[in-house]
Design an enzyme around this catalytic site. Structure first.
Site: not given
Lengths: 506, 506
Positions: B167, B193, B195, B202, B255, B263
């Site tokens: 975020g 991950s 985006a 990253t 989420d 996760s």
């Protein structure tokens, strides 16, 4: 982004398009997002992505979207679209935040127009199953379900209707109630369902006698001509949202309470019903398990009816045993026609049909209070109900001269015998329905079961207690195997299962 | 039932087959039911029906099912199958009934194997969003997510890892933390991950410097060779259930908290992490809005880590402003490389990276308690971190001699100017990210925004406060229009919006 179109000639129940993943990245959209496609017409569609099914520069389009375009050779302009407003409404419902009538209406419109993905639909169903709905929300949902489909406006009133909450095998009472009510001068345009998990819905049954697929305009005409109709609701486009919801509820094995209320009442509202009787069977295997639940459901149906300007009465009925002694389309129709022809038939069927028809006769002013059932029975006895049934069959394009003896049932039969002396104690309705389904019902009209001994009746070891009928031999075998394994009819004193000891098994 | 097969060359993310409605009725199955197909192999598939896409006698088969068969010319035997056990588990979750570990494991296996329909998946996500999960259930879910994917077992320990809750724009700290930690002799195989809704994960950033798609075996080899890795988790088959869940959560904009825990921790568990630092940014636009929420999340992550045999420390960080002054892949990498090369760069980036790297150095025993940050800063200053970053870039197949000045950014630029004198008061992170995305990030690596004035800094009317970079002119225009409309950076005393009066509008 300009994209060529490739048509995937498949309907998938939603407006979906397939991007090559490179194009999706370039456009900045992810699976589940929406895009707007500008071609001959402009429409929005749900995004999915692929790395091999369409090349970059090409948009894969399923049939629901394809149908909106005429010129497929021209590339179309595709732009990201905002998330659908209905998705925002569903999101609110997940968080149990209040919604307004306009939002529910938009949501139902999107459901009917197949603008929601399965993911969104399922989230809506799940959230309303878990959180429930307020009285206002149920009213708005019902009204939205009515408004997003066909409605019928009759010139004459009152309009009568009847609904049975499901789960009881052999509940063929509409075949008697509709002609009884219509024979007394009241209009009763009865839409009904086909069985999804049952052995035969009223529409499956009536189809043995006549066609049942009519438009809502045709339903109106039939009703105005002969006073009653017995048709399949699915062909009418009345409250079409219901089928879309069932498509999601079915695989989840859930039937959210407030949506059940809305679905039932939307179908009544759409035909302009003034007076409705609700049959609420209580028992194991039915949807309603206790008298208390039945009373709550009654209050809620009456309350919702009041909000919609409809007069609703509820009858809590005995649902632990089948109604009558036949389960499966042709078997049930044969049984019902026999009652119409000669009042010959099981008490449970005659009494229940007359009681419910009687309530409608009283509500519609055809009989004084407490004299409805009497009039219903008299209508049966006098042959007026049979005469009216023939008119309905003829108006729907069937043969009005058909007799119960003419109705063919499955040629392959097998009996289940009592394994011990005693009294019949219990019926396992779910297995009884399952056996009828395995035998081929409701698709094979002649398939089903005949019940020879009901609750409380005495049997001797070796007496036949059940006969299975099938149109195909292998289906008879399947049904028989299951019937022998499951014992759907329990005789007092019967060994339910034998658990072998372990001696000698070392 | 014997059916010929017709292949629909489309993947739809689930094992689905399409019956002509007549065949489905004959077989007694409805959409959402399952059938078992017996051919060369035997597998189960979800039923859909059509009245026109396949003729009676033919079964339409989507690619997920097609791939399991070799001989397509032979008809196959299709029989009704029992409802999947996972559907029963989901049903239990809807009713908030307790489930056991084996059930959760089966459910996750079915998710990974694409044996569940979107309807079922969405019901699972929605139910766990609404009802939450117990500590046991979260632990089982995490373990099941680990077990249904690849795992890496290192010979040397401890294994370090780091995760940032999302975020915050510009949160490029992994590009500094990983080389700092690895330069001090600790192993840190960082999967990250891309985006989905951000301007660059990253993995998107690292891809500017080297390939990021490796198998888990390759990740192990790279890490063992140079001490660290910065790869895309999506290519590794580590905790693959996560992607399947995100595919459903994304369109619902939810989420679910406990699935987020599972996760995150599954990815750490799968690489055998011993020590993990969690970066929990607090602020508007981040996932965690208050310190209290951050503390609860910390406790839950630490507790779950404990159950999994992992040592977790959490750092609640400032998330109301971007980290550093660049947002978008190449711009962020340029900024991070500059820090590695010369310690030149924004304080927010250097301080935060050193603080979190310091915690890992302490946890891994490379620095005494309270001396981790000092060691981290020293590792940066000494050039050891830069040297290690070059080794990682080279091990991943990139050019180790790349310099920050070599990194190209978008050639189309536009400035946003302060509309008044004053101090910068607020950043609207969500709009900042949206502007970077409209400019092309993360897909166009050179797209993004440079922030010239941050919170508390003084500006004069007409000073540039933001520069937008894009690789394509039309994207620059889109981003610029939105930036001018949304004012993502608020200067004290600035008119936020002018509402015109109504005089003269009659």
């Amino acid at each position: 982004m300009q994209l060529k179109l490739e048509h995937f000639n498949i309907k998938i129940g939603q407006h979906k398009v397939l991007f090559n993943i490179a194009d999706a990245k370039e456009l900045g959209v992810n699976p589940g997002d929406r895009v707007r496609i500008r071609g001959h017409q402009s429409l929005s569609a749900i995004v999915d992505t692929t790395d091999d099914m369409v090349p970059p520069g090409t948009l894969g389009v399923f049939s629901e979207v394809y149908e909106h375009f005429e010129d497929w050779d021209k590339p179309v302009e595709v732009v990201p679209a905002f998330r659908s407003k209905s998705a925002g409404v569903i999101r609110k419902m997940l968080d149990k935040k209040p919604v307004v009538q306009e939002e529910i209406k938009m949501l139902v419109s999107d459901i009917v127009d197949e603008n929601l993905s399965d993911v969104e639909l399922s989230a809506f169903i799940t959230a309303s199953y878990i959180h429930g709905m307020t009285d206002d929300e149920v009213e708005w949902l019902t009204k939205a379900m009515i408004e997003t489909g066909d409605t019928i406006e009759f010139d004459t009133h009152p309009i009568m209707d009847k609904h049975s909450i499901g789960g009881v095998p052999g509940n063929k009472i509409s075949l008697l109630i509709v002609p009884i009510v219509a024979a007394n001068g009241l209009l009763i345009p009865k839409t009904s369902s086909r069985a999804i998990t049952g052995a035969g819905g009223t529409a499956d049954l009536m189809e043995v006698l006549s066609p049942v697929e009519f438009s809502s305009q045709e339903v109106k005409e039939i009703t105005e001509k002969v006073g009653g109709a017995l048709v399949w609701g699915g062909a009418t486009n009345i409250a079409p949202a219901d089928d879309k919801l069932i498509r999601v509820e079915y695989p989840l094995s859930i039937d959210p309470y407030y949506q059940m209320l809305a679905s039932i009442m939307a179908k009544k509202g759409a035909i302009g019903a003034d007076n409705v009787v609700m049959d609420i069977p209580i028992g194991p295997g039915t949807k309603v398990h206790t008298i208390q639940e039945g009373q709550k459901l009654s209050r809620d149906l009456i309350n919702l009816g009041h909000r919609l300007g409809m007069n609703v009465e509820c009858a809590i009925t005995y649902g632990a045993s089948p109604i009558g002694r036949r389960v499966g389309p042709s078997l049930e129709v044969k049984e019902a026609m026999k009652v119409l022809e000669s009042m010959e038939g099981p008490n449970s069927l005659i009494e229940k049909s007359a009681a419910l028809a009687g309530i409608l006769l009283e509500m519609g002013g055809a009989a004084p209070r407490d004299h409805g059932k009497e009039l219903a029975l008299e209508t049966l006895r006098s042959g007026k109900a049979l005469q009216k049934m023939k008119e309905i069959i003829e108006a729907q394009g069937g043969d009005p001269n058909i007799k119960s003896d003419d109705i063919q049932v499955g040629q392959y039969t097998a009996d289940i015998y009592a394994s011990t002396d005693g009294y019949v104690m219990e019926f396992d309705n779910k297995w009884l329905i399952e056996i009828a389904r395995l035998a081929g019902a409701p698709n094979d009209k002649g398939a089903g079961v005949a019940i020879h001994k009901k609750r409380g009746e005495q049997v001797k070891k070796g007496d036949p207690i059940l006969t299975i009928y099938a149109e195909k031999e292998f289906k008879l075998d399947n049904a028989l195997t299951t019937a022998q394994r499951t014992n759907p009819i329990i005789v007092e004193g019967m060994l339910l299962r034998r658990i072998p000891g372990t001696y000698g098994l070392q």
